[in-house]
Design an enzyme around this catalytic site. Structure first.
Site: not given
Length: 240
Positions: A54-56, A58
């Site tokens: 996951l994106d940092k 998100t």
């Protein structure tokens, strides 16, 4: 942070975590293990295997494998797109259609490192969206991604013209303020500056559905984080 507080499911093969916004999935180039989710899990389990990311910024659901056999199995599931991946988010504006599908290809930005753009020469990307609630200047939506490109949802919502709220890279860094949604808003008598009700990316990985290693259909959901839940409460309260 205590990693145990964020574990929402585990068995002999996987551990599912509700990742806080702002935490890396894997260590950055400085290799600070404890500044990443995988590092914290390795400290607890000694051995952990990364299946997806996951994106940092998100928040939400991410699963890790606990052994090599599970790692191979779940990596193949994700690569062959046999996992249903759902997100929920708050976007800027009111979408004209309640449902839609975006199939714009995505590639790395030719100049800005770490940024992605839609481009016909990019990799095929597919996102479905559905509006759950509209609040005038914001909308609450559910998204399903059929591909897993870097920043896919953020790039696709920017392309559509309704970027994810509080997205500095693809929209605006402007936090969600109560003064923007509440009529006749006034600061407290001894308060000099308004505190945002949401000051981070308004995107949450909500649900994964897959066939587990026992051949059974399984769904795991990650509860919405407190800050996003509080934001939705205020948006509903002052709707219209």
């Amino acid at each position: 942070m205590r990693i145990e507080e964020h574990i929402i499911f585990e068995d002999d093969n996987i551990v599912a975590v509700n990742k806080p916004s702002g935490l890396l999935t894997i260590p950055d180039r400085h290799d600070n293990q404890l500044a990443s989710l995988s590092g914290l899990l390795k400290k607890k389990y000694d051995q952990i295997f990364i299946v997806h990311r996951l994106d940092k910024d998100t928040s939400g659901l991410i699963i890790f494998a606990k052994n090599e056999v599970a790692h191979k199995y779940f990596s193949k599931l994700f690569e062959s797109r046999e996992v249903e991946k759902y997100y929920i988010g708050i976007v800027n504006g009111v979408l004209p259609n309640e449902k839609g599908s975006i199939k714009e290809s995505i590639m790395e930005h030719p100049v800005v490192a770490g940024k992605m753009v839609t481009n016909p020469r990019g990799r095929a990307s597919h996102t479905d969206y559905e509006v759950l609630e509209s609040f005038g200047i914001y909308s609450f939506i559910q998204l399903q991604i059929h591909t897993g490109r870097t920043h896919q949802i953020r790039v696709h919502m920017k392309w559509l013209g309704y970027p994810i709220a509080v997205d500095e890279m693809y929209g605006t860094a402007q936090p969600i303020l109560l003064s923007a949604i509440k009529k006749k808003f006034k600061l407290g008598k001894y308060v000099e500056e308004e505190r945002p009700i949401l000051s981070r990316l308004a995107l949450h990985a909500f649900k994964l559905t897959f066939t587990n290693m026992q051949g059974e259909k399984q769904t795991i959901e990650a509860p919405l984080s407190k800050d996003m839940q509080a934001t939705l409460t205020q948006l509903r309260k002052h709707k219209g």
